[in-house]
Design a protein around this motif. Structure first.
Motif, PDB file in Angstrom:
ATOM      1  N   TRP A  49       6.769 -66.494  12.654  1.00  0.00           N
ATOM      2  CA  TRP A  49       7.962 -66.625  11.822  1.00  0.00           C
ATOM      3  C   TRP A  49       8.342 -68.078  11.610  1.00  0.00           C
ATOM      4  O   TRP A  49       8.708 -68.472  10.514  1.00  0.00           O
ATOM      5  CB  TRP A  49       9.109 -65.863  12.471  1.00  0.00           C
ATOM      6  N   VAL A  80       4.755 -64.125  -2.161  1.00  0.00           N
ATOM      7  CA  VAL A  80       6.048 -63.599  -1.731  1.00  0.00           C
ATOM      8  C   VAL A  80       6.708 -62.827  -2.865  1.00  0.00           C
ATOM      9  O   VAL A  80       6.369 -62.968  -4.036  1.00  0.00           O
ATOM     10  CB  VAL A  80       7.001 -64.728  -1.280  1.00  0.00           C
ATOM     11  N   ARG A  81       7.688 -62.026  -2.474  1.00  0.00           N
ATOM     12  CA  ARG A  81       8.575 -61.374  -3.428  1.00  0.00           C
ATOM     13  C   ARG A  81       9.993 -61.618  -2.949  1.00  0.00           C
ATOM     14  O   ARG A  81      10.309 -61.395  -1.778  1.00  0.00           O
ATOM     15  CB  ARG A  81       8.302 -59.873  -3.487  1.00  0.00           C
ATOM     16  N   ARG A  89      16.253 -61.233  -0.034  1.00  0.00           N
ATOM     17  CA  ARG A  89      15.180 -60.967   0.926  1.00  0.00           C
ATOM     18  C   ARG A  89      13.844 -61.493   0.413  1.00  0.00           C
ATOM     19  O   ARG A  89      13.438 -61.228  -0.714  1.00  0.00           O
ATOM     20  CB  ARG A  89      15.069 -59.474   1.207  1.00  0.00           C
ATOM     21  N   THR A 104       9.961 -61.148   1.089  1.00  0.00           N
ATOM     22  CA  THR A 104       8.933 -60.350   1.735  1.00  0.00           C
ATOM     23  C   THR A 104       7.574 -60.951   1.403  1.00  0.00           C
ATOM     24  O   THR A 104       7.391 -61.593   0.375  1.00  0.00           O
ATOM     25  CB  THR A 104       8.977 -58.882   1.286  1.00  0.00           C
ATOM     26  N   GLY A 105       6.626 -60.742   2.300  1.00  0.00           N
ATOM     27  CA  GLY A 105       5.295 -61.320   2.128  1.00  0.00           C
ATOM     28  C   GLY A 105       4.840 -62.043   3.372  1.00  0.00           C
ATOM     29  O   GLY A 105       3.699 -61.887   3.802  1.00  0.00           O
ATOM     30  N   ALA A 111       7.192 -61.563   8.773  1.00  0.00           N
ATOM     31  CA  ALA A 111       8.428 -60.795   8.898  1.00  0.00           C
ATOM     32  C   ALA A 111       9.302 -61.110   7.698  1.00  0.00           C
ATOM     33  O   ALA A 111       9.369 -62.253   7.243  1.00  0.00           O
ATOM     34  CB  ALA A 111       9.157 -61.155  10.190  1.00  0.00           C
ATOM     35  N   ALA A 112       9.943 -60.086   7.152  1.00  0.00           N
ATOM     36  CA  ALA A 112      10.848 -60.306   6.024  1.00  0.00           C
ATOM     37  C   ALA A 112      11.967 -61.259   6.452  1.00  0.00           C
ATOM     38  O   ALA A 112      12.436 -61.219   7.585  1.00  0.00           O
ATOM     39  CB  ALA A 112      11.420 -58.988   5.544  1.00  0.00           C
ATOM     40  N   ASP A 157      15.789 -62.643   5.422  1.00  0.00           N
ATOM     41  CA  ASP A 157      17.007 -62.488   4.630  1.00  0.00           C
ATOM     42  C   ASP A 157      17.746 -63.811   4.611  1.00  0.00           C
ATOM     43  O   ASP A 157      18.065 -64.375   5.665  1.00  0.00           O
ATOM     44  CB  ASP A 157      17.919 -61.415   5.229  1.00  0.00           C
ATOM     45  N   SER A 212      16.224 -62.531  10.388  1.00  0.00           N
ATOM     46  CA  SER A 212      14.896 -61.939  10.294  1.00  0.00           C
ATOM     47  C   SER A 212      14.628 -61.116  11.550  1.00  0.00           C
ATOM     48  O   SER A 212      14.894 -61.572  12.666  1.00  0.00           O
ATOM     49  CB  SER A 212      13.822 -63.022  10.144  1.00  0.00           C
TER      50      SER A 212
END
Length: 203
Positions: free
Chosen positions: A8, A144-145, A167, A169-170, A173-174, A176, A190
């Motif tokens: 992370w 990422v998204r 958020r 994602t990709g 760990a997602a 926020d 996260s």
């Protein structure tokens, strides 16, 4: 937990906290990091420059303890140069639980910074429109998204503050990220693969 925190932190190291005025032409931020609500360290950032040309220096330091013994340490130091929303130079050194890495990138040529590249620079709201970001610890791109999740209230320096959660994602760990209604970055959360929660809050 150590492995999930390590994965992370690789995408966290370029994040910057909400703006606090300092001397003319220079801004400084401090952000405290928590694991399951317990403090583990901080990031400190200094941004200088004007207009399109900006320079950021950052220092991160984490220490996770178990029964009073330090089980994991993380140190990260980076210098970035930005031209508008494009990262044009990066120098980063990391000590990740004893594993050391070094990244040196320049926008000249056809390397990872060719074209207009953004890192995981949470300070810049333009990150919300990106589909690929540079990981400063590895020097590699990650797909990422970024999506808008909700409006809510979070604590900022002891004050309930209206915010919008986005958020990413990709990554492993997602992530926020919380922005104020003025588009300032004011928080981050996260949930790691271990189930533990990593958070960034302003002191």
């Amino acid at each position: 937990m150590r492995r999930t925190l390590r994965r992370w932190t690789g995408v966290l190291c370029l994040g910057i906290a909400v703006l606090q005025p300092a001397t003319a032409g220079v801004d400084e931020w401090n952000f405290r990091a928590f694991l399951d609500g317990s403090p583990i360290g901080e990031h400190r950032f200094v941004l200088s420059g004007a207009g399109d040309e900006r320079r950021l220096s950052s220092e991160a330091s984490f220490a996770v303890k178990l029964l009073g013994i330090t089980a994991y340490r993380y140190r990260h130091s980076a210098t970035e140069r930005w031209r508008g929303n494009c990262l044009v130079r990066l120098a980063a050194d990391t000590d990740d639980g004893g594993k050391r890495s070094r990244v040196r990138l320049d926008a000249e040529g056809d390397g990872p910074l060719a074209g207009c590249v953004m890192s995981f620079a949470y300070w810049n709201p333009a990150i919300r429109s990106q589909t690929r970001l540079l990981n400063a610890q590895t020097g590699l791109h990650e797909n990422v998204r970024v999506s808008r999740i909700e409006e809510s209230v979070i604590d900022v320096r002891g004050t309930a503050t209206q915010a919008v959660r986005w958020r990413i994602t990709g990554p492993a760990a997602a992530i926020d990220i919380w922005y104020s209604t003025a588009d300032e970055w004011i928080g981050l959360d996260s949930t790691l693969e271990s189930g533990r929660k990593l958070s960034y809050r302003l002191p």
